[in-house]
Structures are given as C-alpha cells and as structure tokens.
Motif scaffolding. Structure first.
Motif, PDB file in Angstrom:
ATOM      1  N   ALA A 288       0.833  -1.205   0.000  1.00 22.59           N
ATOM      2  CA  ALA A 288       0.000   0.000   0.000  1.00 22.59           C
ATOM      3  C   ALA A 288       0.870   1.258   0.000  1.00 22.59           C
ATOM      4  N   ALA A 289       2.081   1.157   0.589  1.00 20.03           N
ATOM      5  CA  ALA A 289       2.985   2.308   0.610  1.00 20.03           C
ATOM      6  C   ALA A 289       3.652   2.515  -0.750  1.00 20.03           C
ATOM      7  N   GLY A 290       3.418   1.612  -1.684  1.00 16.34           N
ATOM      8  CA  GLY A 290       3.913   1.835  -3.042  1.00 16.34           C
ATOM      9  C   GLY A 290       5.096   0.972  -3.456  1.00 16.34           C
ATOM     10  N   MET A 291       5.543   0.067  -2.592  1.00 17.36           N
ATOM     11  CA  MET A 291       6.664  -0.796  -3.005  1.00 17.36           C
ATOM     12  C   MET A 291       6.198  -1.644  -4.194  1.00 17.36           C
ATOM     13  N   ASP A 292       7.086  -1.819  -5.180  1.00 19.16           N
ATOM     14  CA  ASP A 292       6.699  -2.546  -6.397  1.00 19.16           C
ATOM     15  C   ASP A 292       6.641  -4.049  -6.158  1.00 19.16           C
ATOM     16  N   LEU A 293       7.606  -4.553  -5.386  1.00 22.20           N
ATOM     17  CA  LEU A 293       7.634  -5.986  -5.070  1.00 22.20           C
ATOM     18  C   LEU A 293       7.992  -6.164  -3.600  1.00 22.20           C
ATOM     19  N   VAL A 294       7.362  -7.150  -2.982  1.00 20.98           N
ATOM     20  CA  VAL A 294       7.658  -7.499  -1.593  1.00 20.98           C
ATOM     21  C   VAL A 294       7.960  -8.990  -1.550  1.00 20.98           C
ATOM     22  N   THR A 295       9.003  -9.377  -0.803  1.00 15.57           N
ATOM     23  CA  THR A 295       9.269 -10.812  -0.622  1.00 15.57           C
ATOM     24  C   THR A 295       9.199 -11.145   0.869  1.00 15.57           C
ATOM     25  N   CYS A 296       8.807 -12.373   1.194  1.00 15.93           N
ATOM     26  CA  CYS A 296       8.839 -12.824   2.588  1.00 15.93           C
ATOM     27  C   CYS A 296       8.859 -14.350   2.641  1.00 15.93           C
ATOM     28  N   SER A 297       9.066 -14.878   3.847  1.00 15.87           N
ATOM     29  CA  SER A 297       9.118 -16.331   4.067  1.00 15.87           C
ATOM     30  C   SER A 297       7.720 -16.878   4.298  1.00 15.87           C
ATOM     31  N   GLY A 298       7.534 -18.167   3.983  1.00 11.85           N
ATOM     32  CA  GLY A 298       6.259 -18.823   4.268  1.00 11.85           C
ATOM     33  C   GLY A 298       6.216 -19.432   5.656  1.00 11.85           C
ATOM     34  N   ASP A 299       7.399 -19.676   6.250  1.00 13.80           N
ATOM     35  CA  ASP A 299       7.414 -20.446   7.504  1.00 13.80           C
ATOM     36  C   ASP A 299       7.886 -19.642   8.709  1.00 13.80           C
ATOM     37  N   LYS A 300       7.826 -18.330   8.600  1.00 22.02           N
ATOM     38  CA  LYS A 300       8.099 -17.529   9.796  1.00 22.02           C
ATOM     39  C   LYS A 300       6.743 -17.100  10.381  1.00 22.02           C
ATOM     40  N   LEU A 301       6.497 -15.806  10.486  1.00 22.85           N
ATOM     41  CA  LEU A 301       5.239 -15.382  11.129  1.00 22.85           C
ATOM     42  C   LEU A 301       3.992 -15.812  10.361  1.00 22.85           C
ATOM     43  N   LEU A 302       4.148 -16.152   9.097  1.00 22.98           N
ATOM     44  CA  LEU A 302       3.000 -16.620   8.327  1.00 22.98           C
ATOM     45  C   LEU A 302       2.503 -17.977   8.838  1.00 22.98           C
ATOM     46  N   GLY A 303       3.422 -18.769   9.382  1.00 22.99           N
ATOM     47  CA  GLY A 303       3.033 -20.029  10.008  1.00 22.99           C
ATOM     48  C   GLY A 303       2.740 -21.166   9.048  1.00 22.99           C
ATOM     49  N   GLY A 304       3.310 -21.107   7.840  1.00 23.02           N
ATOM     50  CA  GLY A 304       3.080 -22.155   6.852  1.00 23.02           C
ATOM     51  C   GLY A 304       4.344 -22.945   6.562  1.00 23.02           C
ATOM     52  N   GLY A 400      14.354 -14.993  13.630  1.00 26.90           N
ATOM     53  CA  GLY A 400      14.705 -13.668  13.156  1.00 26.90           C
ATOM     54  C   GLY A 400      13.494 -12.752  13.076  1.00 26.90           C
ATOM     55  N   SER A 401      12.489 -13.030  13.891  1.00 26.73           N
ATOM     56  CA  SER A 401      11.292 -12.193  13.886  1.00 26.73           C
ATOM     57  C   SER A 401      11.172 -11.480  15.229  1.00 26.73           C
ATOM     58  N   LEU A 402      10.812 -10.219  15.182  1.00 29.56           N
ATOM     59  CA  LEU A 402      10.581  -9.433  16.394  1.00 29.56           C
ATOM     60  C   LEU A 402      11.718  -9.552  17.414  1.00 29.56           C
ATOM     61  N   PRO A 403      12.931  -9.147  17.042  1.00 25.51           N
ATOM     62  CA  PRO A 403      14.032  -9.233  18.003  1.00 25.51           C
ATOM     63  C   PRO A 403      13.759  -8.318  19.181  1.00 25.51           C
ATOM     64  N   GLY A 404      14.191  -8.740  20.346  1.00 27.22           N
ATOM     65  CA  GLY A 404      14.043  -7.887  21.522  1.00 27.22           C
ATOM     66  C   GLY A 404      12.649  -7.936  22.127  1.00 27.22           C
ATOM     67  N   VAL A 405      11.704  -8.579  21.447  1.00 29.03           N
ATOM     68  CA  VAL A 405      10.363  -8.699  22.031  1.00 29.03           C
ATOM     69  C   VAL A 405      10.362  -9.891  22.976  1.00 29.03           C
TER      70      VAL A 405
END
Ligand SMILES: *Cc1c(COP(=O)(O)O)cnc(C)c1O
Length: 468
Positions: A288-304, A400-405
C-alpha cells in the motif's frame, strides 16, 4: 607370505562363516524386517571388525559366538532403521525455532500435504480445459486476494525469492541498499552475498544508523535498477536513527523508472497488535505504501511451510516467471498444498489465529500458560527425586522475527539432587520423542508456550523414563 600356523591366526578360526549366520532363524527375521542386502552388509562388517579385534587380542570367543554377532547386527540395523528426523517437544518457548523446523503446520495444511503426496493431482493441469495449466495459480490467487497485490509468485524460500528478483530485475546493473540493512540471517543469508550471487552490483548508501532518501537519490545513476529495503529481522538499531519512509523510496523509484523492492523477512499478513505483540509492517502495508515488489518467508510469522513469497506488480512478476532461475527455485506439490491450506485460513483472521499453531502460540495469554504449567507440575509431582516448580519466565518469537520482544511466559523448573541439570537436559533430548528445554541457574526450564496440551503426558513419561 601368510603363515597359517602362526599363533595370531588361530583365534580367527572362532569366527563363523557368513553363510551359516545368514541361514539362521535370527537372520531370517532381520531379512524380513530390513531386506537381505543391509543384513548381509551388517554381518560382513561385524565379521571384519571381529577379525581385526581378534588379531589384536581385543576380543574373545564370547564375542565371536553366532548369537552375539547376530545380536550386534540386530542392534545396528535397528539403529539405522530409526528415522534421523525425529519428533521434538519444543519446550524452549521459542515459537519459530529455526533449528526445530520453524512453524508447525495447521491441521488443515497437514491434511492437504497428505492428500497431495499420496496420489496424482492437477498440479499443472487445467481440469476444465483438459490441458496444461499453471502450477501456482491456486496459491497466487489467494495471495492476491489477501494482500491486494496485482500478482504473486511462490519459490523455495525467501532467500530464493530475493535472489530471483535481483537476478531478473537488477542484472546487468545496480541494486542500492542502506548500510543499516546489510543484514545477515542465520549465517548463510547475507544481503551483500545474495546481491553478488544474483549478478547485480551492490551500491551501499547512508550509514549504519542513519540513511536518508537523499542518500538513495544521490546513488541513482544510469546503471541503477533496484532500490532495495531489507527488514533487519534479527537485530534492532535504537537511538539516533533514520530511514526513509517506504512511500519516499517508492516515489524515487517511480521517478527514475526503477523497481522498489522490500525484503520483509518474516512477512506477517495480519496486524500483530491483535496478538498483543508490537506492530510490524505487513505485506499489505508495504504494498500500500507503493513498493513494487515485496518478498517474505512462508514459515516464519505466516506459520506455513518453507517457501518464499513474491508479491506486487504484474509486469514485474511476469518477468520473474520467465527467468531461467524460476525452474531451479520452484516449489513442490506438498509445499503448494500446505501453503494453500494455510492461506485459506487467513480469509478469516480470527480463524487464522486460532488454527495456525505459530499464531496461536504467540497469542496464548499468560493465564493459559499458567494453567498448562500447573497441570504439568501435577503430572510430575509423583516422580520420586524430581523437584518441579512453576515460575515466571521470558520467551522469544525466534526465526529472526521481532528481536528484543520478550514474551511473558510460565515455565516448569526441574531439578534433581542426583542428576546435574545439563545431564538431565541431555537425557531428555535423547528420549523419544525428544524434549528440548533450556538450562538456567542449575535448573532445566520447560517453557509451556510452545508445548501442546497433548504433549504434557509425554513430557511426564519422558521424565519418568530418564530418572529410572
Ligand atoms: C529470514 C530472512 C530471509 C531468509 O528467508 P528464508 O525463508 O529462511 O530463506 C531473508 N531475508 C530476511 C530479511 C529474513 O528475515
């Protein structure tokens, strides 16, 4: 020349013939269980070993008896038959524990994997038209529906996603990255190395703590192709810091005909504040902020399942699909089945939190963990010589998700007068199923956030077994 009359040759006569061993009833049982070739190999290896040890005077007639040889062979075959990948009860409290397989799958995803693995399926076949179809259509349609992306693509993991995007869109040319985002994830994923491997040239801008949009703007030249933003994932820079807004980066890319890419790392599809966690940018936020492409993992916070998701502009995704690396990085049918079933749960975010184990564990309130801890303590109360006490503790998201939390949690702290805590931890790790906790201040702590209710009796049984 071999002297058969020499004194060191005689003990070898104790050894039975291979054929005699193979003809025994014990060997027949082993052949039925393991197949002939492995039994024959184990028998030969055992005889070789005994031959060496008899010559050296390290073995005697007892070890060379047929029954003893077959018992040793049986033990070896039994050990080899056990799968190396074994179930672990994760009592570390680290929800996305990379060494323990990251996210456990939802029951819906497990069922989908089983079905996809068992028979044939319409993996690349259009059942309406009766001809070749798209491998990833089901999943990419869902991804677009859930995130508002124009198009999507799935590859082997997020590292592969970043590699493919850079190879297809930044070569030949340059990718611009802030010096504050040249991150290393778990040793093998290092942003500078991945950029180099793609064939693109890395252009570093800004400083470790502060990078401004003007730094990116100054770096743009005739060879620039991609402006890349990377989620720092496993560390946090605090204090005197600055990074441009996504919308600024996107606008700069648009003005120069470049691609604004974000490697989101963990990549949540829901607002984590609904789980009582700090806010993280979602895939939807980034797009929504306008980035053209976004990549991410399936097995981190997505839980897949392990997978890399690429979402964004349709014209760019079409170029990725046509790149020769695509074939090397594509996902198999079991991954697609698990991912589709997991994504379907996200159509109703409340359902996602209830059904996807990683989200459910992150959302579990302390009262639930307290209750689970008390039930485990009660199950352990009868074990002689084992001290078990419920304590407050701190867990982490991991992966590697939410360090320090820090996640407030409840642990059951174990101690015994006879077994040192490191030794107790080792014995529980060797148990089947393995139980993995962490040692702190001379006690073994079992964190209940990552333990299922159904695993409590198994932990108690493991403790009983290792104390015996
Ligand atoms: C975890 C992570 C990766 C690697 O993802 P995999 O799915 O493990 O390959 C890449 N980039 C970032 C920012 C990450 O957090």
């Amino acid at each position: 020349m071999r002297d058969t009359a020499s004194p060191d040759a005689s003990p070898l006569r104790l050894l039975p013939q291979v054929q005699r061993l193979m003809d025994s009833a014990e060997a027949a049982t082993l052949v039925a269980a393991h197949g002939r070739a492995p039994v024959l190999k184990a028998v030969r290896d055992r005889l070789d070993d005994l031959r060496t040890r008899l010559r050296a005077g390290e073995a005697d007639a007892t070890a060379a008896a047929p029954a003893a040889i077959l018992a040793a062979v049986a033990e070896r075959l039994h050990g080899e038959a056990a799968p190396r990948l074994r179930r672990v009860i994760n009592a570390t409290g680290i929800v996305l524990h990379t060494n323990l397989g990251r996210a456990p799958l939802a029951a819906e995803a497990v069922a989908a994997v089983s079905e996809a693995a068992t028979g044939y399926l319409n993996l690349e076949y259009d059942l309406e038209e009766g001809r070749r179809g798209s491998r990833t259509q089901g999943v990419t349609g869902l991804l677009c529906e859930l995130t508002g992306a124009e198009a999507a693509l799935v590859v082997n993991n997020n590292a592969a996603a970043v590699l493919l995007v850079l190879a297809a869109l930044a070569v030949p040319g340059e990718a611009v990255v802030s010096r504050g985002e040249l991150v290393e994830i778990g040793g093998s994923f290092r942003v500078p190395d991945v950029v180099a491997q793609s064939g693109a040239r890395l252009v570093e801008v800004g400083t470790t703590n502060k990078t401004r949009i003007s730094d990116y703007a100054r770096a743009v030249g005739p060879d620039t192709r991609v402006l890349m933003k990377v989620h720092p994932s496993n560390y946090r820079i605090q204090g005197f810091t600055a990074a441009p807004e996504r919308s600024e980066l996107a606008a700069l890319a648009r003005a120069h005909g470049l691609v604004a890419l974000e490697d989101l790392g963990s990549g949540s599809l829901i607002d984590l504040r609904s789980l009582g966690l700090p806010q993280e940018p979602t895939v939807q936020d980034s797009l929504a902020a306008g980035m053209d492409l976004v990549t991410c993992s399936g097995d981190k916070l997505l839980g897949g399942p392990q997978a890399g998701l690429i979402l964004g502009r349709a014209d760019l995704v079409a170029r990725l699909k046509a790149h020769p690396l695509m074939r090397a990085l594509r996902v198999d049918r079991m991954t697609l089945a698990a991912l589709e079933a997991t994504l379907k749960l996200y159509r109703d975010p409340e359902r996602a939190v209830a059904r996807i184990p990683a989200l459910a564990m992150l959302a579990a309130p302390v009262a639930v963990l307290e209750d689970r801890a008390q039930r485990l303590r009660a199950l352990l109360a009868g074990l002689p010589g084992l001290g078990a006490e419920v304590q407050s503790g701190t867990g982490f998201v991991g992966g590697g998700s939410l360090p320090g939390v820090e996640l407030p949690t409840r642990v059951v702290a174990l101690n015994t007068p006879t077994i040192e805590s490191g030794d107790l931890a080792r014995r529980l790790r060797r148990h089947r199923p393995a139980v993995v906790g962490r040692v702190k201040d001379g006690r073994l702590l079992l964190d209940l956030r990552t333990v299922a209710d159904s695993e409590l009796p198994e932990i108690a049984a493991a403790c009983r077994a290792v104390l015996a």
